[in-house]
Design an enzyme around this catalytic site. Structure first.
Site, short mmCIF file in Angstrom:
data_model
loop_
_atom_site.label_atom_id
_atom_site.label_comp_id
_atom_site.label_asym_id
_atom_site.label_seq_id
_atom_site.Cartn_x
_atom_site.Cartn_y
_atom_site.Cartn_z
N GLY A 18 -7.57 -10.85 -3.91
CA GLY A 18 -6.46 -10.93 -2.97
C GLY A 18 -6.26 -9.61 -2.26
O GLY A 18 -7.06 -8.69 -2.35
N ASN A 43 -5.60 -18.21 -4.07
CA ASN A 43 -5.06 -17.75 -2.80
C ASN A 43 -5.93 -16.64 -2.23
O ASN A 43 -5.46 -15.61 -1.75
CB ASN A 43 -3.61 -17.22 -3.02
CG ASN A 43 -2.94 -16.90 -1.70
OD1 ASN A 43 -3.30 -17.47 -0.66
ND2 ASN A 43 -2.02 -15.96 -1.70
N ASP A 66 -9.83 -18.90 -14.33
CA ASP A 66 -8.38 -18.82 -14.40
C ASP A 66 -7.96 -18.08 -15.68
O ASP A 66 -8.57 -18.29 -16.74
CB ASP A 66 -7.78 -20.24 -14.41
CG ASP A 66 -6.31 -20.19 -14.07
OD1 ASP A 66 -5.93 -20.66 -12.98
OD2 ASP A 66 -5.56 -19.60 -14.88
N SER A 132 6.87 -5.81 -8.73
CA SER A 132 7.40 -5.86 -7.37
C SER A 132 8.81 -5.31 -7.30
O SER A 132 9.59 -5.47 -8.25
CB SER A 132 7.41 -7.32 -6.89
OG SER A 132 8.17 -7.46 -5.72
N TYR A 157 10.53 -15.44 -7.15
CA TYR A 157 9.32 -14.61 -7.28
C TYR A 157 9.68 -13.34 -8.05
O TYR A 157 9.00 -12.95 -9.00
CB TYR A 157 8.81 -14.27 -5.88
CG TYR A 157 7.73 -13.24 -5.83
CD1 TYR A 157 8.01 -11.91 -5.49
CD2 TYR A 157 6.41 -13.56 -6.12
CE1 TYR A 157 7.02 -10.96 -5.46
CE2 TYR A 157 5.41 -12.61 -6.08
CZ TYR A 157 5.73 -11.31 -5.74
OH TYR A 157 4.75 -10.37 -5.70
N LYS A 161 8.44 -11.90 -11.90
CA LYS A 161 7.94 -10.53 -12.13
C LYS A 161 8.82 -9.84 -13.18
O LYS A 161 8.32 -9.16 -14.09
CB LYS A 161 7.96 -9.73 -10.82
CG LYS A 161 6.94 -10.16 -9.79
CD LYS A 161 5.52 -9.79 -10.18
CE LYS A 161 4.55 -10.06 -9.04
NZ LYS A 161 3.15 -9.77 -9.43
N TYR A 185 5.77 -2.64 -6.45
CA TYR A 185 5.39 -2.45 -5.05
C TYR A 185 6.60 -2.69 -4.15
O TYR A 185 7.32 -3.68 -4.35
CB TYR A 185 4.36 -3.49 -4.61
CG TYR A 185 3.08 -3.61 -5.40
CD1 TYR A 185 2.27 -4.70 -5.16
CD2 TYR A 185 2.67 -2.69 -6.33
CE1 TYR A 185 1.07 -4.88 -5.85
CE2 TYR A 185 1.49 -2.83 -7.03
CZ TYR A 185 0.69 -3.93 -6.79
OH TYR A 185 -0.50 -4.11 -7.46
N PHE A 186 6.75 -1.87 -3.14
CA PHE A 186 7.71 -2.22 -2.10
C PHE A 186 6.97 -3.18 -1.15
O PHE A 186 6.42 -4.18 -1.64
CB PHE A 186 8.35 -0.96 -1.52
CG PHE A 186 9.45 -0.50 -2.48
CD1 PHE A 186 9.14 0.00 -3.74
CD2 PHE A 186 10.80 -0.67 -2.15
CE1 PHE A 186 10.16 0.34 -4.65
CE2 PHE A 186 11.80 -0.31 -3.05
CZ PHE A 186 11.47 0.19 -4.30
C1 WQD Z 1 10.63 -8.56 5.40
C2 WQD Z 1 11.79 -8.71 6.40
C3 WQD Z 1 12.78 -10.90 6.40
C4 WQD Z 1 9.28 -12.99 7.96
C5 WQD Z 1 8.52 -9.52 -0.06
C6 WQD Z 1 7.78 -10.52 -0.92
C7 WQD Z 1 6.59 -9.88 -1.52
C8 WQD Z 1 6.87 -8.54 -2.15
C9 WQD Z 1 7.77 -7.68 -1.29
C10 WQD Z 1 5.23 -7.44 -3.50
C11 WQD Z 1 12.96 -9.50 5.83
C12 WQD Z 1 12.12 -10.59 7.75
C13 WQD Z 1 10.13 -12.01 7.49
C14 WQD Z 1 9.56 -13.63 9.21
C15 WQD Z 1 11.52 -12.27 9.44
N1 WQD Z 1 5.67 -7.82 -2.31
N2 WQD Z 1 11.23 -11.66 8.22
N3 WQD Z 1 10.68 -13.23 9.90
O1 WQD Z 1 11.59 -10.13 2.09
O2 WQD Z 1 10.79 -7.94 1.17
O3 WQD Z 1 9.71 -10.10 0.45
O4 WQD Z 1 8.87 -8.42 -0.89
O5 WQD Z 1 5.57 -7.93 -4.51
O6 WQD Z 1 5.61 -9.70 -0.49
O7 WQD Z 1 8.67 -10.91 -1.92
O8 WQD Z 1 9.32 -9.14 2.73
O9 WQD Z 1 7.82 -9.52 4.63
O10 WQD Z 1 8.99 -11.51 3.57
O11 WQD Z 1 10.32 -9.89 4.94
O12 WQD Z 1 12.53 -11.93 10.07
O13 WQD Z 1 8.81 -14.53 9.69
O14 WQD Z 1 11.32 -9.44 7.52
O15 WQD Z 1 14.02 -11.57 6.57
O16 WQD Z 1 14.15 -8.92 6.32
P1 WQD Z 1 10.46 -9.30 1.61
P2 WQD Z 1 9.02 -10.08 3.98
#
Ligand code: WQD
Length: 348
Positions: A18, A43, A66, A132, A157, A161, A185-186
């Protein structure tokens, strides 16, 4: 330290076909490690691993299987002397996870327990777990440091985690031979500078940046911005977007830290910087020279307004910090997306 300071070691990566996994395999090989890869391809595509082989010039032993299949895991551990498991494997799609709890709990939590049990059978007690920042839920203060409580959250999700983190922490408390680093991760974004690997979610992307880059490349019509009435600079959601190669190098730093013995430690891997949604869309427009039209919609339920890291602990303990700026992240993201407008090849 190409195998001089650190002997080549065999790493077993779960789920690294991935996005973050492939980038981490590249950095591990660059750092002189020997990598064995495993994924169930739920995925991801085999093409991503072919591209990693091209970038690194190395052919890694790969296992399409798996982590719930303990006999297949045992077969891998019999064939290869594993020093450390980097565990990226798990289902991730936010929206789906709520509707399919059995699938998600069985795969992500059951699979992790299956992996840990087989590791123990073979005396492998070193793991780096792909956690995460979503475990923090709605942050109680910003920037987020590792002291911030993680009692789970409304986000399914993030809860999974969180559960896996708690399981691993309990195992490390009960059995002192384990050394585990939990990396929170951010928001990983961008792509390897070669343009050969990048984020290629199946179906319509849930996350912002793959969606934005697919609009720029003409695969999707327009971006929907979920909420522009938050208390943020442009009213849209704020996140800490970290360059995926910086994140991958964080795993190499964590491995070197773990090799000294560490019990169970958590680190936030972010940049400490934050950007709004429309800012990110504009950055891709600049990088690509292509328009990213968008429309404003209502807020997503349970969406976090603002989340960014205090990454000072990783800098202090791991000697790691994210380097790349937003413009370069978007340039590399565009290089990947424009080279691969329809993503990885689906040929097996
Ligand atoms: C970011 C911002 C949305 C899509 C992720 C996942 C996961 C995790 C980090 C590691 C938000 C806005 C999004 C769109 C939008 N990674 N948005 N239109 O919300 O932090 O979630 O956190 O584990 O990848 O859980 O990231 O990229 O989904 O959204 O306006 O079509 O973009 O509302 O404010 P998020 P995101």
């Amino acid at each position: 330290n190409k195998g001089t300071d650190f002997p080549p070691v065999r790493l077993h990566n779960g789920g690294e076909y991935g996005y973050v996994g492939t980038h981490t395999v590249v950095e591990l090989i660059e750092a002189g490690y020997i990598v064995v890869v495993m994924d169930n391809l739920a995925n991801a595509s085999m093409d991503s691993m072919r591209q990693v082989n091209e970038i690194t010039g190395k052919q890694m032993p790969t296992f399409s299987m798996d982590m719930l299949d303990k006999d297949a895991l045992r077969d891998l551990f019999k064939k290869h002397k594993i020093l450390c498991v980097m565990h990226f494997a798990g289902l991730k799609t936010l929206g789906v996870s709520c509707n399919k709890p059995f699938l998600y709990y069985k795969t992500n939590i059951g699979g992790t327990i299956s992996l840990l049990e087989v590791m123990k059978e073979f005396g492998v007690y070193n793991m780096i777990f792909s956690s995460s920042a979503t475990v923090f839920g709605s942050p109680s203060y910003l920037p987020i440091d590792e002291k911030q409580p993680v009692e789970g959250c409304t986000n399914h999700y993030g809860n999974i985690k969180y559960f896996i983190e708690e399981i691993i922490k309990d195992i490390c408390t009960a059995e002192k031979q384990w050394n585990v680093v939990l990396l929170r991760y951010f928001n990983p974004v961008g792509a390897h500078v070669s343009g050969k690997i990048g984020e290629d979610p199946q179906g319509v992307p849930n996350n912002l940046m793959p969606y934005v880059s697919q609009v720029a490349v003409g695969r999707l019509k327009e971006l929907t911005v979920y909420g522009d009435d938050y208390d943020t600079p442009d009213g849209t959601g704020v996140r800490d977007y970290i360059y995926v190669v910086d994140l991958a190098q964080g795993h190499v730093a964590a491995l070197k830290y773990l090799e000294k013995g560490c019990d169970c430690k958590m680190f936030n891997l972010g940049t400490g910087k934050s950007y709004c949604v429309i800012e990110m869309a504009k950055s891709i427009e600049t990088a690509s020279g292509k328009p990213v039209p968008y429309k404003i919609a209502g807020r997503c339920a349970d969406d976090i307004v603002s989340r960014y890291a205090d990454a000072s602990l990783a800098e202090k303990e791991l000697g790691w910090k994210a380097n790349l700026d937003l413009a370069k992240m978007c340039e590399d993201l565009w290089c990947w997306q424009s080279n691969n407008p329809t993503g990885f090849s689906t040929e097996s």
